[in-house]
Design a protein around this motif. Structure first.
Motif, short mmCIF file in Angstrom:
data_model
loop_
_atom_site.label_atom_id
_atom_site.label_comp_id
_atom_site.label_asym_id
_atom_site.label_seq_id
_atom_site.Cartn_x
_atom_site.Cartn_y
_atom_site.Cartn_z
N GLU A 124 -2.88 -5.52 9.41
CA GLU A 124 -1.82 -6.05 8.56
C GLU A 124 -0.57 -5.21 8.82
O GLU A 124 -0.61 -3.98 8.70
CB GLU A 124 -2.21 -5.96 7.08
N CYS A 125 0.50 -5.85 9.23
CA CYS A 125 1.74 -5.13 9.58
C CYS A 125 2.23 -4.36 8.35
O CYS A 125 2.30 -4.91 7.25
CB CYS A 125 2.80 -6.13 10.05
N ARG A 126 2.57 -3.09 8.57
CA ARG A 126 3.02 -2.25 7.46
C ARG A 126 4.41 -2.66 6.95
O ARG A 126 4.78 -2.37 5.83
CB ARG A 126 3.05 -0.77 7.87
N LYS A 127 5.16 -3.31 7.84
CA LYS A 127 6.52 -3.71 7.46
C LYS A 127 6.55 -5.07 6.76
O LYS A 127 7.17 -5.23 5.73
CB LYS A 127 7.42 -3.75 8.70
N CYS A 128 5.86 -6.06 7.38
CA CYS A 128 6.02 -7.42 6.86
C CYS A 128 4.71 -8.09 6.44
O CYS A 128 4.71 -9.25 6.05
CB CYS A 128 6.75 -8.29 7.90
N LYS A 129 3.61 -7.34 6.53
CA LYS A 129 2.29 -7.86 6.09
C LYS A 129 1.70 -8.97 6.97
O LYS A 129 0.68 -9.56 6.61
CB LYS A 129 2.32 -8.35 4.62
N HIS A 130 2.38 -9.28 8.07
CA HIS A 130 1.85 -10.29 8.98
C HIS A 130 0.53 -9.78 9.59
O HIS A 130 0.37 -8.58 9.77
CB HIS A 130 2.89 -10.54 10.09
N THR A 131 -0.39 -10.69 9.89
CA THR A 131 -1.70 -10.20 10.35
C THR A 131 -1.96 -10.43 11.84
O THR A 131 -3.00 -10.04 12.36
CB THR A 131 -2.84 -10.86 9.54
N CYS A 183 1.38 -4.25 17.96
CA CYS A 183 2.73 -4.75 17.75
C CYS A 183 2.66 -6.05 16.96
O CYS A 183 1.98 -7.00 17.35
CB CYS A 183 3.38 -4.98 19.11
N CYS A 184 3.33 -6.07 15.82
CA CYS A 184 3.34 -7.26 14.97
C CYS A 184 4.04 -8.39 15.71
O CYS A 184 5.13 -8.22 16.23
CB CYS A 184 4.07 -6.92 13.67
N THR A 185 3.41 -9.57 15.76
CA THR A 185 4.01 -10.66 16.53
C THR A 185 5.20 -11.28 15.78
O THR A 185 5.99 -11.99 16.37
CB THR A 185 2.97 -11.78 16.83
N LEU A 186 5.34 -10.98 14.51
CA LEU A 186 6.45 -11.56 13.74
C LEU A 186 7.68 -10.66 13.76
O LEU A 186 8.74 -11.03 14.23
CB LEU A 186 5.98 -11.82 12.31
N CYS A 187 7.54 -9.42 13.24
CA CYS A 187 8.72 -8.55 13.14
C CYS A 187 8.81 -7.53 14.26
O CYS A 187 9.75 -6.75 14.32
CB CYS A 187 8.76 -7.85 11.78
N LYS A 188 7.82 -7.52 15.15
CA LYS A 188 7.80 -6.64 16.33
C LYS A 188 7.63 -5.15 16.00
O LYS A 188 7.85 -4.29 16.84
CB LYS A 188 9.06 -6.82 17.21
N HIS A 189 7.27 -4.85 14.76
CA HIS A 189 7.02 -3.44 14.41
C HIS A 189 5.80 -2.94 15.19
O HIS A 189 4.78 -3.62 15.27
CB HIS A 189 6.78 -3.32 12.91
N ILE A 190 5.95 -1.75 15.75
CA ILE A 190 4.84 -1.18 16.53
C ILE A 190 4.21 -0.04 15.74
O ILE A 190 4.91 0.85 15.25
CB ILE A 190 5.35 -0.66 17.89
ZN LIG Z 1 5.57 -7.18 10.98
#
Ligand SMILES: [Zn+2]
Length: 305
Positions: free
Chosen positions: A43-50, A61-68
């Motif tokens: 679960e992305c720490r920035k945007c919760k995308h999975t 790397c989150c596929t939505l917000c690109k947070h690594i």
């Molecule tokens: Zn994200």
């Protein structure tokens, strides 16, 4: 974290050679941490995308917000500068093999500075701290002691001595042997201070036995406490064994321990003792805790004198 567990190849055992063969590179260690960290799902720490894509060094790397995010980010292994493999080795030694490593020994053994070793070892001790989710039940013996300097006599506990005071509780199994041990530093031997070990580590239904120290009396309102005369060490045998071990361990290895740090050493002692029947998985348990607990900075650990 979700409870979807993938089959991860957990390291079992206490053999140094097996350990070094298994964790032969930083890469392997990071994979191990990534398996622990995201075992319940990403679960992305920035945007919760999975949804994620895997990057170098097992980053995700989150596929939505690109947070690594790296496997160590935000954990007790955050920004370990000397390499994750050395960190694994120190964790293994502190949990499975060596009871008494000083920061100077670790510094020499791993080619790092004493300060770096000291700090990392305290982070490992932080990982070893009890979750307090499994309070002691059944028969529990409780007593207090002092560390550092000459000891007080058993009678007339001093409230103002500069020695560091500790309260210790031992949970016994059916054979009257030590099952688990917890110990905490206390300011004095008052009921208020003694209560800490009860609140943190003893179930309200446990049968607690203490000597006749008056400090325990007010706690009888909330706990099942039986007070018996201390028969010159003939009763409370297991408790006295534990106390003796803790004192001699601290005396031998850490002749001078700042009072702010005593609890960390006591946590280390308890972690090893309380897992002595699950020794095989002790490293893995520690690795899980190091990942689950949040990062602490040097300044949060260092004592401000
Ligand atoms: Zn994200």
């Amino acid at each position: 974290m979700l409870e979807i567990m993938i089959d991860m190849d957990i390291f079992n055992g206490e053999e140094l050679l097996k350990f070094t063969e298994r964790f032969s590179s930083d890469e392997v260690c990071l994979k191990y941490l990534s398996d622990i960290k995201w075992n319940g799902g990403f679960e992305c720490r920035k945007c919760k995308h999975t949804k994620f894509s895997e990057g170098r060094k097992h980053q995700r790397c989150c596929t939505l917000c690109k947070h690594i995010e790296s496997p160590t980010a935000g954990t007790l292994l955050h920004k370990v500068k000397f390499g994750i493999r050395k960190a694994f080795m120190i964790m293994f030694e502190m949990s499975a093999t060596t009871k008494s490593l000083s920061a100077s020994q670790v510094a020499k053994r791993y080619g790092i500075t004493r300060k770096t070793a000291w700090l990392f070892m305290h982070k490992v001790r932080k990982g070893m701290e009890s979750s307090q989710s499994f309070p002691m039940e059944g028969t529990v013996h409780v007593d207090e002691f002092v560390v550092g300097g000459k000891e007080d006599g058993k009678q007339g506990r001093s409230y103002h001595s500069k020695k560091k005071k500790v309260v210790c509780a031992v949970e016994l199994n059916d054979d009257e042997k030590i099952k688990r041990v917890y110990a905490l530093r206390i300011e004095d031997f008052s009921a208020k201070s003694l209560r800490s070990i009860f609140t943190k580590h003893i179930d309200s239904k446990a049968q607690v036995i203490t000597d006749e120290w008056k400090g325990y009396r007010p706690l009888q309102a909330d706990y099942c406490i039986k007070q018996v005369p201390s028969d010159k060490g003939n009763n409370f045998k297991q408790l006295h064994i534990a106390i003796h071990q803790i004192k001699s361990w601290i005396r031998t290895n850490y002749s001078w321990v700042h009072k702010e740090h005593i609890d960390k050493y006591l946590a280390e002692y308890s972690f090893r003792i309380n897992r002595s029947i699950f020794k095989d998985s002790i490293f893995h348990k520690l690795a899980e805790r190091m990942v689950a607990k949040p990062h602490v900075a040097y300044l949060q650990i260092k004592v401000s004198n």
